[in-house]
Design a protein around this motif. Structure first.
Motif, PDB file in Angstrom:
ATOM      1  N   VAL A   8       7.562  61.575  66.308  1.00 55.08           N
ATOM      2  CA  VAL A   8       6.247  61.705  65.699  1.00 55.08           C
ATOM      3  C   VAL A   8       5.372  60.593  66.255  1.00 55.08           C
ATOM      4  O   VAL A   8       5.792  59.432  66.284  1.00 55.08           O
ATOM      5  CB  VAL A   8       6.356  61.584  64.161  1.00 55.08           C
ATOM      6  N   PRO A   9       4.177  60.909  66.712  1.00 58.03           N
ATOM      7  CA  PRO A   9       3.318  59.850  67.254  1.00 58.03           C
ATOM      8  C   PRO A   9       2.948  58.839  66.172  1.00 58.03           C
ATOM      9  O   PRO A   9       2.809  59.185  65.000  1.00 58.03           O
ATOM     10  CB  PRO A   9       2.092  60.604  67.755  1.00 58.03           C
ATOM     11  N   LYS A  10       2.811  57.572  66.592  1.00 59.05           N
ATOM     12  CA  LYS A  10       2.448  56.510  65.664  1.00 59.05           C
ATOM     13  C   LYS A  10       0.982  56.652  65.274  1.00 59.05           C
ATOM     14  O   LYS A  10       0.148  57.033  66.080  1.00 59.05           O
ATOM     15  CB  LYS A  10       2.654  55.149  66.312  1.00 59.05           C
ATOM     16  N   HIS A  11       0.720  56.363  64.025  1.00 62.49           N
ATOM     17  CA  HIS A  11      -0.654  56.356  63.530  1.00 62.49           C
ATOM     18  C   HIS A  11      -0.949  54.961  63.032  1.00 62.49           C
ATOM     19  O   HIS A  11      -0.155  54.384  62.278  1.00 62.49           O
ATOM     20  CB  HIS A  11      -0.841  57.350  62.379  1.00 62.49           C
ATOM     21  N   LYS A  12      -2.062  54.428  63.411  1.00 57.57           N
ATOM     22  CA  LYS A  12      -2.449  53.102  62.955  1.00 57.57           C
ATOM     23  C   LYS A  12      -2.968  53.220  61.524  1.00 57.57           C
ATOM     24  O   LYS A  12      -3.807  54.069  61.222  1.00 57.57           O
ATOM     25  CB  LYS A  12      -3.520  52.527  63.870  1.00 57.57           C
ATOM     26  N   GLU A  17      -3.848  48.245  54.087  1.00 57.16           N
ATOM     27  CA  GLU A  17      -3.032  49.294  53.481  1.00 57.16           C
ATOM     28  C   GLU A  17      -1.563  48.966  53.749  1.00 57.16           C
ATOM     29  O   GLU A  17      -1.169  48.707  54.883  1.00 57.16           O
ATOM     30  CB  GLU A  17      -3.380  50.654  54.081  1.00 57.16           C
ATOM     31  N   PRO A  18      -0.731  48.985  52.701  1.00 56.53           N
ATOM     32  CA  PRO A  18       0.687  48.672  52.925  1.00 56.53           C
ATOM     33  C   PRO A  18       1.370  49.752  53.758  1.00 56.53           C
ATOM     34  O   PRO A  18       0.980  50.917  53.727  1.00 56.53           O
ATOM     35  CB  PRO A  18       1.276  48.621  51.511  1.00 56.53           C
ATOM     36  N   CYS A  19       2.368  49.335  54.498  1.00 51.66           N
ATOM     37  CA  CYS A  19       3.079  50.299  55.340  1.00 51.66           C
ATOM     38  C   CYS A  19       4.006  51.181  54.511  1.00 51.66           C
ATOM     39  O   CYS A  19       4.310  52.294  54.885  1.00 51.66           O
ATOM     40  CB  CYS A  19       3.845  49.588  56.445  1.00 51.66           C
ATOM     41  N   CYS A  20       4.488  50.644  53.387  1.00 51.49           N
ATOM     42  CA  CYS A  20       5.387  51.417  52.536  1.00 51.49           C
ATOM     43  C   CYS A  20       5.421  50.780  51.151  1.00 51.49           C
ATOM     44  O   CYS A  20       4.969  49.661  50.952  1.00 51.49           O
ATOM     45  CB  CYS A  20       6.782  51.482  53.139  1.00 51.49           C
ATOM     46  N   GLU A  21       5.986  51.474  50.217  1.00 49.39           N
ATOM     47  CA  GLU A  21       6.141  50.955  48.860  1.00 49.39           C
ATOM     48  C   GLU A  21       7.337  50.009  48.807  1.00 49.39           C
ATOM     49  O   GLU A  21       8.345  50.257  49.466  1.00 49.39           O
ATOM     50  CB  GLU A  21       6.362  52.100  47.868  1.00 49.39           C
ATOM     51  N   PRO A  22       7.248  48.937  47.990  1.00 48.09           N
ATOM     52  CA  PRO A  22       8.406  48.048  47.841  1.00 48.09           C
ATOM     53  C   PRO A  22       9.600  48.808  47.268  1.00 48.09           C
ATOM     54  O   PRO A  22       9.436  49.713  46.456  1.00 48.09           O
ATOM     55  CB  PRO A  22       7.925  46.989  46.854  1.00 48.09           C
ATOM     56  N   VAL A  23      10.777  48.436  47.704  1.00 45.40           N
ATOM     57  CA  VAL A  23      11.996  49.084  47.227  1.00 45.40           C
ATOM     58  C   VAL A  23      12.271  48.665  45.787  1.00 45.40           C
ATOM     59  O   VAL A  23      12.599  49.488  44.943  1.00 45.40           O
ATOM     60  CB  VAL A  23      13.193  48.716  48.141  1.00 45.40           C
ATOM     61  N   VAL A  24      12.142  47.372  45.516  1.00 45.96           N
ATOM     62  CA  VAL A  24      12.313  46.851  44.159  1.00 45.96           C
ATOM     63  C   VAL A  24      11.268  45.766  43.921  1.00 45.96           C
ATOM     64  O   VAL A  24      10.737  45.186  44.860  1.00 45.96           O
ATOM     65  CB  VAL A  24      13.727  46.251  43.923  1.00 45.96           C
ATOM     66  N   TYR A  25      11.020  45.500  42.661  1.00 40.78           N
ATOM     67  CA  TYR A  25      10.097  44.442  42.274  1.00 40.78           C
ATOM     68  C   TYR A  25      10.904  43.334  41.612  1.00 40.78           C
ATOM     69  O   TYR A  25      11.924  43.599  40.963  1.00 40.78           O
ATOM     70  CB  TYR A  25       9.042  44.976  41.303  1.00 40.78           C
ATOM     71  N   PRO A  26      10.471  42.075  41.742  1.00 39.92           N
ATOM     72  CA  PRO A  26      11.224  40.975  41.128  1.00 39.92           C
ATOM     73  C   PRO A  26      11.143  41.038  39.603  1.00 39.92           C
ATOM     74  O   PRO A  26      10.100  41.379  39.042  1.00 39.92           O
ATOM     75  CB  PRO A  26      10.537  39.719  41.667  1.00 39.92           C
ATOM     76  N   ASP A  27      12.258  40.735  38.959  1.00 39.73           N
ATOM     77  CA  ASP A  27      12.295  40.659  37.498  1.00 39.73           C
ATOM     78  C   ASP A  27      11.917  39.264  37.014  1.00 39.73           C
ATOM     79  O   ASP A  27      11.621  39.079  35.845  1.00 39.73           O
ATOM     80  CB  ASP A  27      13.704  40.986  36.975  1.00 39.73           C
ATOM     81  N   VAL A  28      11.970  38.305  37.906  1.00 42.19           N
ATOM     82  CA  VAL A  28      11.736  36.906  37.546  1.00 42.19           C
ATOM     83  C   VAL A  28      10.244  36.590  37.656  1.00 42.19           C
ATOM     84  O   VAL A  28       9.627  36.823  38.692  1.00 42.19           O
ATOM     85  CB  VAL A  28      12.538  35.965  38.483  1.00 42.19           C
TER      86      VAL A  28
END
Length: 117
Positions: A8-12, A17-28
């Motif tokens: 798939v061609p890269k899109h800028k 804008e974030p590249c992706c959503e965080p996998v987890v968020y800190p609990d602390v």
């Protein structure tokens, strides 16, 4: 065995804008993380870790003059390590005449233990 992958061609992405959503968020919370980092840094030295271990096992107040012979360090160096532990809130002290007596603060060890588990 070959696998056909579709390229798939890269899109800028737009700036900011974030590249992706965080996998987890800190609990602390930040404040608690700062506190635990200070404790971890204080325990990051082998001598300080051993000092806490000795004080924890003694379960009372220990004179600095009793701690110096346990290490191949001068009394001022041992006192410096105890000051770092005191500043981190792991150890408390009480002066009696010329001598300082040190003890572990139980709540600090419980807080550390709770965070690690």
């Amino acid at each position: 065995m070959s696998v056909d992958l579709e390229l798939v061609p890269k899109h800028k992405r737009p700036p900011g804008e974030p590249c992706c959503e965080p996998v987890v968020y800190p609990d602390v919370e930040r404040e608690h993380a700062t506190r635990m980092a200070q404790v971890a840094k204080a325990l990051g030295d082998p001598v300080r870790l051993q000092l806490v271990d000795v004080l924890r096992k003694h379960a009372g107040k220990v004179c600095v003059c009793e701690l110096v012979p346990l290490f191949e360090l001068s009394q001022p160096t041992v006192s410096h390590h105890l000051k770092v532990l005191r500043d981190a809130g792991l150890v408390g002290s009480e002066r009696v005449g010329l001598w300082a007596y040190y003890f572990v603060i139980p709540d600090a060890l419980e807080e550390l233990s709770a965070w690690l588990s």
